[in-house]
Write an enzyme that holds these catalytic residues in place. Structure first.
Site, mmCIF file in Angstrom:
data_model
loop_
_atom_site.group_PDB
_atom_site.id
_atom_site.type_symbol
_atom_site.label_atom_id
_atom_site.label_comp_id
_atom_site.label_asym_id
_atom_site.label_seq_id
_atom_site.Cartn_x
_atom_site.Cartn_y
_atom_site.Cartn_z
ATOM 1 N NE ARG A 8 -5.527 -18.865 -13.220
ATOM 2 C CZ ARG A 8 -5.943 -19.316 -14.238
ATOM 3 N NH1 ARG A 8 -5.755 -20.580 -14.268
ATOM 4 N NH2 ARG A 8 -6.173 -18.767 -15.063
ATOM 5 C CD GLU A 9 2.402 -14.396 -7.819
ATOM 6 O OE1 GLU A 9 3.603 -14.796 -8.041
ATOM 7 O OE2 GLU A 9 1.938 -13.992 -6.786
ATOM 8 C CB CYS A 34 -1.819 -17.445 -2.949
ATOM 9 S SG CYS A 34 -1.676 -15.661 -3.455
HETATM 10 P P1 NAD Z 1 2.951 -8.330 -2.047
HETATM 11 O O1 NAD Z 1 3.797 -8.699 -0.960
HETATM 12 O O2 NAD Z 1 3.448 -8.727 -3.626
HETATM 13 O O3 NAD Z 1 2.195 -6.817 -2.060
HETATM 14 C C1 NAD Z 1 1.630 -6.255 -0.919
HETATM 15 C C2 NAD Z 1 2.250 -4.915 -1.136
HETATM 16 O O4 NAD Z 1 1.619 -4.064 0.014
HETATM 17 C C3 NAD Z 1 3.666 -4.556 -0.581
HETATM 18 O O5 NAD Z 1 3.960 -3.963 -1.822
HETATM 19 C C4 NAD Z 1 3.678 -3.845 0.315
HETATM 20 O O6 NAD Z 1 4.896 -2.904 0.343
HETATM 21 C C5 NAD Z 1 2.447 -2.779 0.396
HETATM 22 N N1 NAD Z 1 1.873 -2.482 1.751
HETATM 23 C C6 NAD Z 1 2.132 -3.164 2.931
HETATM 24 N N2 NAD Z 1 1.714 -2.293 3.766
HETATM 25 C C7 NAD Z 1 1.038 -1.142 3.149
HETATM 26 C C8 NAD Z 1 0.370 -0.197 3.699
HETATM 27 N N3 NAD Z 1 0.041 0.102 5.026
HETATM 28 N N4 NAD Z 1 -0.004 0.542 2.720
HETATM 29 C C9 NAD Z 1 0.354 0.597 1.512
HETATM 30 N N5 NAD Z 1 0.983 -0.544 0.827
HETATM 31 C C10 NAD Z 1 1.342 -1.601 1.770
HETATM 32 O O7 NAD Z 1 1.629 -9.252 -1.834
HETATM 33 P P2 NAD Z 1 0.555 -9.900 -2.996
HETATM 34 O O8 NAD Z 1 1.177 -11.174 -3.559
HETATM 35 O O9 NAD Z 1 0.206 -8.809 -3.889
HETATM 36 O O10 NAD Z 1 -0.521 -10.285 -1.955
HETATM 37 C C11 NAD Z 1 -1.466 -9.024 -1.631
HETATM 38 C C12 NAD Z 1 -2.649 -9.969 -1.070
HETATM 39 O O11 NAD Z 1 -3.543 -10.303 -1.920
HETATM 40 C C13 NAD Z 1 -2.516 -11.262 -0.058
HETATM 41 O O12 NAD Z 1 -3.571 -11.209 0.939
HETATM 42 C C14 NAD Z 1 -2.761 -12.298 -0.930
HETATM 43 O O13 NAD Z 1 -3.303 -13.522 -0.398
HETATM 44 C C15 NAD Z 1 -3.858 -11.780 -2.049
HETATM 45 N N6 NAD Z 1 -3.613 -12.310 -3.140
HETATM 46 C C16 NAD Z 1 -2.712 -12.689 -3.722
HETATM 47 C C17 NAD Z 1 -2.657 -13.195 -5.096
HETATM 48 C C18 NAD Z 1 -1.305 -13.439 -5.775
HETATM 49 O O14 NAD Z 1 -1.300 -14.188 -6.994
HETATM 50 N N7 NAD Z 1 -0.159 -12.933 -5.575
HETATM 51 C C19 NAD Z 1 -3.769 -13.665 -5.632
HETATM 52 C C20 NAD Z 1 -4.853 -13.296 -4.877
HETATM 53 C C21 NAD Z 1 -5.089 -12.649 -3.830
#
Ligand code: NAD
Length: 443
Positions: free
Chosen positions: A161-162, A270
Site C-alpha cells: 500500500r502506498e 489501484c
Molecule cells: P506507475 O504508473 O507508477 O508505474 C508504471 C511504470 O511502468 C512507469 O514508470 C512507466 O514508465 C513504466 N513502463 C510503462 N511501460 C513500460 C515498458 N514497456 N517498459 C518498461 N517500463 C514501462 O504504476 P504503479 O502504481 O507502480 O502500478 C504498476 C502496477 O502495479 C499496476 O498494475 C498496479 O495496479 C499494480 N499495483 C500497484 C500498487 C500501488 O500501490 N501503486 C500496489 C499493488 C499493485
C-alpha cells in the site's frame, strides 16, 4: 553462525510506485537488482538516489542499496535480458475508456524482453491484471524467446500500500505464487527465502487463481469502505453517528475495524481502476452479479464526493459561487503524493464548477496536483490556504491536520465553517472554538 539466503540476479521492469519499491526492497534482501523503465527522467532520478515520488522510508534504502552496488538502473532490455535470472513485470495497467484494464504496457514489456533473454529464467508478473492475462503472456513469451531456453511465466501479485509500501514489501502479510511448475515455485521461494524463514505465509496456486487473488482482495476492501459509507448515509438521514456505529461493528471480531473508516472513500491508482476492470472481466465471463455488485460499490464511493460538495454548499448558505474554499489535503491518502483518482481532486472539480475559489494545501502532493489541475491555487502552508476562507474542507487525513488548533485557525479564516470529510477531527473541540462543523455521517 549468521544465516545466509540465496542471492539472485533480478530485473524489475517498470520503476513506478510498485516497481521502484520492489526493486529497492529486493536489493535490501541481498539480491542483485537491475530496474529498467522507458521513462529516462525517472530512471535518472532513481539512479541518483532520489525516488521520483514520495514514499516514507524509501529514499534511505534506495541510496543505501545504490551505494552498495546491489541496485542499478537502466533503460535497456538487452541489458536486462543478459543480466536477469528472474524478471519482475511491474508496468502500469491503467483503466481503458471502457473501464477494462489497458494491457498495452504489459504486452510491450514482454515483447521487448523476450528476444533478449539469454539464460533460463522466470518472468514474474506483479502488475494487477484481469484473470486469464498470464496464460496469454506465457504464450507470447514462448513465441518471442530464443529457442532452447527454459523460460516460464509466474504470477506473484503485489499487496503493498502506498504510504507503507516499504514495510509491506519487507514484511508482507502473505506471498502468493501462481506457477505452472515446481521449478518456478522453487525460484520464487529462493527470492523470498528471508521472508519465508521469518514465517510469512506462502500460498502456491495456478496462474488464474493468483491473478484473481489481487482483484478479489481489492474488491473486498473497496466493498468494506463502501459498506460503512452507505451506513454513513443512513446515519445522516436518521441522526445516528457513523463513528460510534463503526466502533461497535469493529468490536465484532468477525467484522474487524480495518477498512471500516467512514469518509470521503477510496481513490488512488489501484482500488477504483481494479474494481472497474474486474467488472469488465466479470461481464466478459458472463458473471453479471459481480458486475452489478461492484457497480454499486463504485457508485456509493463516488457519491461521497458529491455529498462533500453538498455540505460545503450548505455550510456557506446555499451557493458556492464566489465562495472561498480552503482544501486541506489533495493526495488520495495520507503518506503519499499520489493524486491518481484522488477524491479530493474530484471535490475541487465540483467546487470550481460551482464557482468557488479553491485554494489547496497538502504536505507533499501539490506538485503532482498542479500537473493535472494547474488552474487551482496552491498554498505552502495551512495558514496561507485558509486565509479569508468561507469554508475549510478536510479531505485527506494527514496527521498534521488533526493537530490543527481551531482557536488559532479561527483568527485567520473569513468564516469559521469546516467540513470534515474524513471524520477524524475532534468535532467537540472545534465546536467549542466557535466553528460550525459538518461531518459525513455524523450529527
Ligand atoms: P506507475 O504508473 O507508477 O508505474 C508504471 C511504470 O511502468 C512507469 O514508470 C512507466 O514508465 C513504466 N513502463 C510503462 N511501460 C513500460 C515498458 N514497456 N517498459 C518498461 N517500463 C514501462 O504504476 P504503479 O502504481 O507502480 O502500478 C504498476 C502496477 O502495479 C499496476 O498494475 C498496479 O495496479 C499494480 N499495483 C500497484 C500498487 C500501488 O500501490 N501503486 C500496489 C499493488 C499493485
Amino acid at each position: 553462525m549468521s544465516l545466509s539466503f540465496p542471492c539472485l540476479r533480478l530485473t524489475v521492469i517498470g520503476a513506478g510506485y510498485l516497481g521502484l519499491t520492489h526493486a529497492v526492497c529486493m536489493a535490501e534482501l541481498g539480491h542483485d537488482v537491475l530496474a529498467i523503465d522507458t521513462d529516462e527522467a525517472k530512471i535518472a532520478m532513481a539512479a541518483s538516489g532520489a525516488p521520483p515520488f514520495f514514499e516514507p522510508g524509501l529514499e534511505p534504502l534506495l541510496r543505501k542499496n545504490v551505494e552498495a552496488g546491489r541496485l542499478r538502473f537502466g533503460t535497456s532490455y538487452a541489458e536486462a535480458g543478459e543480466f536477469g535470472e528472474i524478471h519482475f513485470l511491474c508496468v502500469g495497467t491503467p483503466q481503458s475508456a471502457d473501464g477494462s484494464a489497458d494491457l498495452q504496457y504489459v504486452h510491450a514489456a514482454v515483447d521487448a524482453l523476450a528476444p533478449h533473454l539469454r539464460q533460463d529464467c522466470v518472468v514474474v508478473g506483479k502488475s494487477t491484471v484481469p484473470v486469464g492475462t498470464a496464460r496469454g503472456l506465457a504464450a507470447r513469451l514462448r513465441q518471442g524467446a530464443p529457442a532452447g531456453l527454459q523460460v516460464e511465466l509466474a504470477w506473484n501479485p503485489e499487496f503493498l500500500r502506498e504510504g507503507t509500501a516499504v514495510r509491506d514489501s519487507m514484511s508482507p502479510d502473505r506471498l502468493v505464487f501462481g506457477v505452472t511448475s515446481s521449478w518456478a515455485a522453487d525460484r520464487l521461494r529462493d527470492i523470498y527465502a528471508q521472508q519465508l524463514y521469518n514465517g510469512t505465509p506462502c500460498l502456491v496456486m495456478d496462474l488464474e487463481t493468483a491473478e484473481l487473488v489481487k482483484v478479489a482482495a481489492n474488491s473486498f476492501l473497496a466493498t468494506k469502505i463502501s459498506f460503512i459509507n452507505a451506513m454513513a448515509e443512513v446515519c445522516e438521514a436518521s441522526g445516528a453517528d457513523v463513528i460510534r456505529l463503526a466502533a461497535a461493528l469493529a468490536a465484532d471480531e468477525r467484522i474487524g475495524g480495518r477498512f471500516l473508516s467512514p469518509g470521503l472513500g477510496f481513490g488512488g491508482g489501484c482500488l477504483p481502476k481494479d474494481i472497474r476492470a474486474f467488472r469488465a472481466t466479470a461481464r466478459g465471463l458472463g458473471v453479471d452479479s459481480v458486475d452489478s455488485f461492484l457497480n454499486e460499490v463504485d457508485a456509493i464511493n463516488l457519491s461521497r464526493r458529491a455529498r462533500v460538495a453538498d455540505l460545503a454548499r450548505e455550510i456557506v448558505g446555499g451557493d458556492l459561487a464566489g465562495a472561498r474554499a480552503a482544501v486541506l489535503g489533495i493526495a488520495f491518502k495520507p503518506g503519499s503524493d499520489d493524486v491518481r483518482d484522488s477524491p479530493s481532486l474530484a471535490v475541487c472539480d465540483q467546487l470550481t464548477r460551482e464557482g468557488a475559489i479553491v485554494r489547496v494545501h497538502d504536505p507533499v502532493a501539490t506538485g503532482n496536483a498542479a500537473k493535472v489541475r494547474p488552474d487551482l491555487r496552491y498554498a505552502d502552508t495551512v495558514t496561507e490556504a485558509v486565509a479569508g476562507a468561507d469554508v475549510v474542507l478536510h479531505l485527506t487525513d494527514w496527521a498534521d491536520y488533526r493537530a490543527i488548533d481551531p482557536v488559532a485557525l479561527g483568527q485567520v479564516v473569513g468564516r469559521r465553517n469546516i467540513v470534515d470529510a474524513r471524520c477524524t477531527l475532534d468535532s467537540d473541540y472545534w465546536r467549542s472554538a466557535d466553528w460550525t462543523v459538518r461531518i459525513l455521517g455524523r450529527p
